[in-house]
Scaffold this active site. Structure first.
Site, PDB file in Angstrom:
ATOM      1  N   SER A 340      39.652  43.967  36.625  1.00 57.22           N
ATOM      2  CA  SER A 340      40.950  43.202  36.343  1.00 57.22           C
ATOM      3  C   SER A 340      40.823  42.093  35.303  1.00 57.22           C
ATOM      4  CB  SER A 340      41.128  42.540  37.854  1.00 57.22           C
ATOM      5  OG  SER A 340      42.713  41.835  37.687  1.00 57.22           O
ATOM      6  N   LEU A 341      40.756  40.857  35.355  1.00 58.22           N
ATOM      7  CA  LEU A 341      40.659  39.986  34.408  1.00 58.22           C
ATOM      8  C   LEU A 341      39.148  40.100  33.827  1.00 58.22           C
ATOM      9  CD1 LEU A 341      41.369  37.433  32.707  1.00 58.22           C
ATOM     10  CD2 LEU A 341      40.477  35.984  34.954  1.00 58.22           C
TER      11      LEU A 341
END
Length: 531
Positions: A340-341
């Site tokens: 994700s991030l």
């Protein structure tokens, strides 16, 4: 014989001796040029290059360190924690206790712990198996953090001049994870999952900051753990020849399966700055993540670029983590991963220093790559990319479809408006193969591991993404001065005439009163107005 003639002969003999010695040195250098060149290149380039002799070698990795880089270094020090046997026993006991408490609902446990249900071992004692390969990469010759960061600083201050700077690039064989090997891909995903696992608050954190606490006695400064910061888990093989940095991804109450911890607020802020068109200005109902919005679909580009490189933003934090790891392991190959991030940050970090990076379910980070002015070699062919994005078609965040006022991301307060990835994309088509529906729940890392990576017989084929352009309907300006559109002379004259007739005919119209909304309910409907 005249004295002058003796002096001339003496100097002539001396010059002849010097010339003879120089010629001998030149000859020795020439016959040993290959040896000298090899030593020179070995001293200026990191020892992460490999040939066919190192291809397909398998390594076993264990977690060695945990780095925590706070966002506010005035109140918290950057620290690292050595994963000692004592720490492992403490962390292992805490994890097993959580498992026992949540034994009635394992799915809820793994939503919070972010560790695969199919892996029976403890995340702190698990051994990760990775197979290495050798890939061709084009990257900067000088990848020293001081040099790279100084170039980035200059590029943000003078982007036009930075484009004219001639950087030295080199084509070389680089050690990289073999993304065609199923076990390697699963192990990298597990490392990304490991970065989410909650840590015990206790531990012997070592100060890595550059300042002396004795010079700041009034500051109550701790080391290592804070509510605002970036965490990187460091894995090493037996001889430390290969180091893997796993960066923690987004923790958020609104994104199921992403965990909940102290970094939630700053995770959302950095998501909205990195992956939105302009400071998360989705509509007038949204509070912007930064002050770069000018007017409708117009944004201050320079302001955006400065926001991304602020010291309290995540990109600067991962630069510091990379610097610390490279300083401690100067002769090791560095690989980077994350979910994700964390995956997007891994991609940006790999692009910055020419290190192989594997990202899982990362939002589109190509726009952030351009805004950060990361070094890109001219005419870079696709086969020389060292960044891989692994994802699937049922994840709206990875596919770039989790946007719009009614999307799950928007309801949770996330402006995920980008869809373009750099490097290569490796996509599992679970919508066609398994009949999955597009759902934000499918973004969870353990869903990816248990439902896709371990279930498919082969890994997804990686390819260059199609041409893509994010935020095409936005106008980006340099600075706050937005050029006004010039009207034609005929329209200007008619406008002036209309204004004159309005002033001379009858009394002036009453002034308009404007109202503004000063209170809204949870769905955005205005419930209180003010003048």
């Amino acid at each position: 014989m005249k004295p002058g003639i003796k002096i001339s002969k003496r100097y002539s003999a001396r010059n002849a001796s010097v010339i003879t010695v120089l010629l001998l040195l030149i000859y020795l250098i020439y016959i040993n040029k290959e040896t000298i060149q090899t030593k020179y290149q070995g001293s200026r380039i990191n020892h992460d290059s490999g040939g066919d002799s190192t291809k397909d070698k398998t390594h076993t990795f264990t977690i060695k360190e945990i780095h925590f880089r706070p966002l506010d270094e005035k109140t918290q020090s950057y620290g690292s924690l050595q994963v000692t046997p004592e720490f492992v026993n403490m962390a292992k006991s805490e994890f097993e206790q959580n498992v026992a408490v949540a034994s009635g609902d394992n799915e809820d446990l793994y939503d919070k712990q972010l560790w695969s249900a199919s892996i029976k071992s403890n995340p702190w004692t698990h051994q990760f198996t990775l197979k290495q390969g050798s890939i061709k990469m084009k990257r900067m010759v000088n990848r020293d953090p001081d040099y790279v960061e100084s170039f980035l600083d200059y590029a943000h201050e003078n982007p036009e001049m930075a484009r004219k700077v001639h950087l030295d690039w080199v084509d070389e064989s680089v050690l990289a994870p073999n993304v065609t090997d199923k076990e390697t891909v699963i192990s990298l995903a597990l490392m990304s999952s490991n970065a989410y696992v909650r840590l015990p608050y206790e531990g012997d954190w070592r100060n890595l900051s550059d300042w002396n606490n004795d010079l700041n006695p009034d500051l109550s400064v701790g080391i290592g753990w804070d509510s605002d910061g970036v965490r990187g888990h460091i894995f090493s093989n037996d001889d430390s020849s290969v180091i893997v940095i796993a960066l923690k991804g987004t923790s958020a109450q609104g994104l199921p399966g992403s965990g909940e911890d102290e970094t939630t607020d700053n995770d959302k802020l950095n998501d909205n700055v990195l992956f939105s068109c302009c400071c998360a200005r989705v509509s007038y109902l949204w509070k912007t993540a930064c002050d770069c919005y000018v007017k409708s679909y117009t944004c201050d580009e320079k302001c955006l670029e400065q926001e991304l490189v602020r010291k309290d933003r995540y990109y600067q934090a991962v630069l510091d983590i990379y610097r610390s790891v490279v300083t401690a392991h100067p002769n090791s190959a560095i690989w980077i991963t994350g979910h994700s991030l964390g995956g997007a940050l891994a991609s940006l970090l790999g692009r910055t220093f020419g290190a192989p990076a594997v990202a899982f379910e990362a939002p589109g980070e190509l726009l952030a790559t351009k805004r950060l002015h990361l070094p890109m070699p001219p005419g870079l062919p696709a086969y020389q990319e060292g960044v891989w994005h692994i994802g699937h078609t049922a994840d709206p965040i990875f596919m770039g479809t989790c946007n719009g006022a009614s999307s799950s991301c928007s309801i949770a307060g996330y402006a995920m408006e980008t869809s373009c990835h750099s490097g290569k994309v490796c996509v599992y088509d679970v919508v066609t193969d398994k009949g999955w529906h597009v759902n934000m729940l499918n973004h969870r890392i353990h869903t990816v591991i248990d439902g896709i990576l371990t279930d498919y017989d082969t890994v997804a084929k990686c390819k260059t993404p199609d041409a893509c352009h994010d935020c095409f309907n936005w106008n980006y300006v340099k600075g706050r001065d937005v050029p006004k559109k010039h009207k034609s002379s005929s329209s200007t004259a008619s406008s002036t005439s209309a204004e004159t007739s309005t002033l001379t005919v009858g009394p002036s119209p009453p002034e308009k009163t404007t109202t503004s909304c000063i209170g809204r309910n949870w769905i955005g409907i205005c419930t209180e107005y003010g003048i």
